[in-house]
Motif scaffolding. Structure first.
Motif, PDB file in Angstrom:
ATOM      1  N   LEU A  85      -1.866   4.325   6.636  1.00 15.68           N
ATOM      2  CA  LEU A  85      -3.214   4.159   7.501  1.00 15.68           C
ATOM      3  C   LEU A  85      -3.084   3.022   8.074  1.00 15.68           C
ATOM      4  CD1 LEU A  85      -5.590   6.067   4.666  1.00 15.68           C
ATOM      5  CD2 LEU A  85      -4.546   7.066   6.917  1.00 15.68           C
ATOM      6  N   LEU A 140      -0.194   3.794   2.007  1.00 11.38           N
ATOM      7  CA  LEU A 140      -1.435   4.927   2.391  1.00 11.38           C
ATOM      8  C   LEU A 140      -1.030   5.512   3.907  1.00 11.38           C
ATOM      9  CD1 LEU A 140      -4.580   3.055   1.293  1.00 11.38           C
ATOM     10  CD2 LEU A 140      -4.190   5.534   0.679  1.00 11.38           C
ATOM     11  N   LEU A 155     -11.487   1.632   2.746  1.00 14.98           N
ATOM     12  CA  LEU A 155     -11.149   2.116   1.236  1.00 14.98           C
ATOM     13  C   LEU A 155     -11.243   1.116   0.160  1.00 14.98           C
ATOM     14  CD1 LEU A 155      -8.190   4.385   2.347  1.00 14.98           C
ATOM     15  CD2 LEU A 155     -10.523   5.198   2.005  1.00 14.98           C
ATOM     16  N   ASN A 187      -7.408   9.494  -0.249  1.00 16.88           N
ATOM     17  CA  ASN A 187      -6.957   8.332  -0.237  1.00 16.88           C
ATOM     18  C   ASN A 187      -7.326   6.936  -0.913  1.00 16.88           C
ATOM     19  OD1 ASN A 187      -5.427   8.911   2.147  1.00 16.88           O
ATOM     20  ND2 ASN A 187      -7.335   8.924   3.556  1.00 16.88           N
ATOM     21  N   ARG A 226     -10.981  11.466   2.265  1.00 21.85           N
ATOM     22  CA  ARG A 226     -11.176   9.794   1.628  1.00 21.85           C
ATOM     23  C   ARG A 226     -11.028   9.838   0.204  1.00 21.85           C
ATOM     24  NH1 ARG A 226     -14.432   5.283   2.302  1.00 21.85           N
ATOM     25  NH2 ARG A 226     -15.758   4.672   0.663  1.00 21.85           N
TER      26      ARG A 226
END
Lengths: 397, 397
Positions: free
Chosen positions: B30, B28, B38, B5, B2
């Motif tokens: 994601l 990212l 995030l 990211n 995390r």
């Protein structure tokens, strides 16, 4: 993922000439059974063999450790070093050892046709046996010139008088004729390959900032900064020979004047001493003349040593390397006698902060830095994807 | 994971001055809900804010896209550019915009005591409001000298006459006194920071091989090769000013003779033209004298332009950049008038293959490349670990 892990494992075995399973487990960061499976894959592909080290020989007690070794005769490359006056072709096995080699003198001027034909002839001598032909996974060619990355085209090799020669394609044709199957051919600058080999296997192991110099008629440079090769935007990076050292100096073949290579390499010694700059034993002749002394010898020695220091100081001030390596060529042979002439000039010309840090040394692999760098280039496809690029013998066996 | 990211997301928002959620999802790699989480984390940390772009303004139909913008007043840095004659201090917000700045002329010679005291004074003016002090996450200092990486120690700044000055610690002390809490301080070479900023935000965006030159009294160089900064083994990499351009040339303060900076920067113009080399408007005075003509002006113009070309050709022949950028300093101001004098020499001195490729241009960020590079250095801790390094205001709010 498996392909990546096989690649990391084989690269480690190749670079270190062999590796224990424990070492591979550390390098890969995987558990022992996965490492065992990967090693099995490489054994099945005919690339490596496992054996137990004799504990008496290793001096360690306990159960003998399994060592994975490259099968150097089963997976090899052809390394070609095309110098201005010499052609060197070697068969190099996985693990980086020269298995066999051929060397011959080249005529001046050298045409691409002749260079390719002689490369084919020497390669043919090295690949007489079918198993040797089947083992070849790639060809690497080192040239004293700039090469367009990827394409295998020699853009400019001023000391050969070549420009825009598609050497990669031409060498590929003659090698295919020998092996009866396509073998990848890669071409690169000789000094860039020299510094690569010195970094992997020679005097620059573990050193991230290195300047490698080579050449007798021209001065090639291979530079690593922060561990990365300085290739430049068109593959001309590290062309140190054309740093200006004297604006009133000798005309250079590049069209400029007073370039480092015009002031400190073959021509700068041969002309004032009345020697043949293309003589194959130029360094020995120069050293002989210096030993015999006289005004011309003293003047030439002073001027060329100062010029060598000037170019070197500019490069070191710009690059801040830990190490300068003298590879195959004139200055490697002159250095033991002339280091004492160059050092005081370097002391004056280097930034004070760099004087005590930078070391000038002979390359660790001797005349072979470039040849072994060409071999590394040729192994790259196999190391990147061991199963896809494995030798023909293994693939069909 | 995390943390990584969050770092990638905040870096993207910072570098681009804002980013849509769709853009962040792409960067990212994601899914949308993870990206939403995030962004929520960065919003909660007081670093960014989300807003909808007005579709009328963006010219795109459909549902307005959510855009994540940096909260530039809530997370900022102090950027300090210590030049030989000028001190520039700026408050730069997350996203890279200068929010406020102070500039003052410095005395010659400049002591470290005075430089630190004046930095503290200007920083104090920029941090009068408590919220401004709480928002500061770092300080970046650019100096015209070599800096030992990590330590913040100026090894050698010849044009300041400094050596072994622990500037990082001293600036840290005065900033802590202002903010009442420790704030990380980083120090780096001015040209290295200039090329960093030009690469991120200026004329070298997306260009991997760049030479950036700056300075008026000395010549600093910041070099990227293959996208990597050429820092050298002791942080002296890219010190182009001491490339030799004329062995019979002017003495240089480094102890050598005919260095590039001795032959083409302030002293080389001011002395033959009878100007004060330390004059703050030296470039304007030089241009005025060149316009008025005369033998001394013509000779000086010829000699310095040729010397500038010589040094530049050596660097370009060695580094093979796509782009040479002239940052803050004398040649940035002279270039529009003198490019035509330098170009023919460059044409003669560059390797033929490089002549048509390399471009010489003014830096895109004008006088601010170095200052914005210092800001990037100061943001690094926050961008690396957004939650741990978030501003005091956000952490306590």
């Amino acid at each position: 993922m498996r392909r990546h892990n096989l690649s990391v494992a084989l690269r480690s075995i190749h670079q270190e000439g062999g590796a224990s399973r424990a070492r591979l487990t550390g390098v890969l960061g995987l558990n022992r059974s996965t490492v065992g499976d990967l090693v099995g894959g490489l054994v099945d592909a005919g690339l490596v063999v496992e054996s137990r080290l004799d504990p008496v020989l290793t001096g360690r007690a306990g159960r003998p450790s399994l060592v994975v070794r490259p099968l150097e005769e089963a997976a090899s490359v052809l390394a070609v070093h095309l110098d201005v006056h010499w052609l060197r072709v070697a068969r190099v096995g996985l693990g980086g050892r020269v298995l066999d080699r051929r060397t011959e003198q080249l005529p001046v001027p050298l045409t691409p046709d002749h260079a390719v034909a002689r490369t084919a002839a020497l390669a043919g001598q090295l690949l007489e046996v079918p198993q040797q032909r089947d083992a070849v996974v790639g060809v690497g060619v080192a040239v004293p010139g700039t090469v367009r990355t990827g394409a295998g085209v020699v853009g400019l090799a001023p000391n050969l008088g070549w420009s825009e020669v598609d050497l990669g394609t031409r060498v590929s044709e003659v090698v295919t004729a020998l092996t009866d199957r396509p073998v990848p051919v890669a071409v690169a600058n000789d000094a860039d390959l020299g510094v690569l080999a010195e970094h992997l296997r020679g005097a620059a192991r573990g050193v991230a900032d290195v300047v490698y110099l080579c050449g007798t008629w021209g001065l090639g440079g291979g530079i690593l900064t922060g561990g990365h090769p300085l290739t430049g935007s068109h593959g001309y990076g590290g062309e140190v020979g054309h740093i200006g050292v004297d604006p009133e100096g000798r005309p250079c073949h590049c069209g400029s004047r007073g370039c480092w290579e015009a002031e400190a390499l073959a021509a700068a010694w041969a002309h004032p001493l009345g020697l043949d700059p293309d003589g194959v034993d130029l360094a020995a002749q120069v050293l002989d003349r210096l030993e015999r002394g006289g005004v011309a010898a003293r003047r030439t020695r002073d001027r060329a040593s100062r010029s060598f220091a000037r170019g070197l100081a500019s490069v070191v001030n710009l690059v801040d390397p830990q190490l300068v390596l003298l590879g195959a060529g004139l200055w490697r042979e002159l250095w033991p006698s002339l280091a004492g002439d160059v050092a005081p000039w370097l002391g004056r010309l280097l930034l004070p902060a760099l004087r005590d840090h930078v070391q000038v040394r002979l390359a660790g692999l001797g005349q072979d830095s470039t040849l072994l760098g060409a071999a590394e280039l040729a192994f790259e496809a196999l190391l990147d994807d061991p199963l896809a690029a494995r030798p023909a013998a293994a693939a069909t066996g």
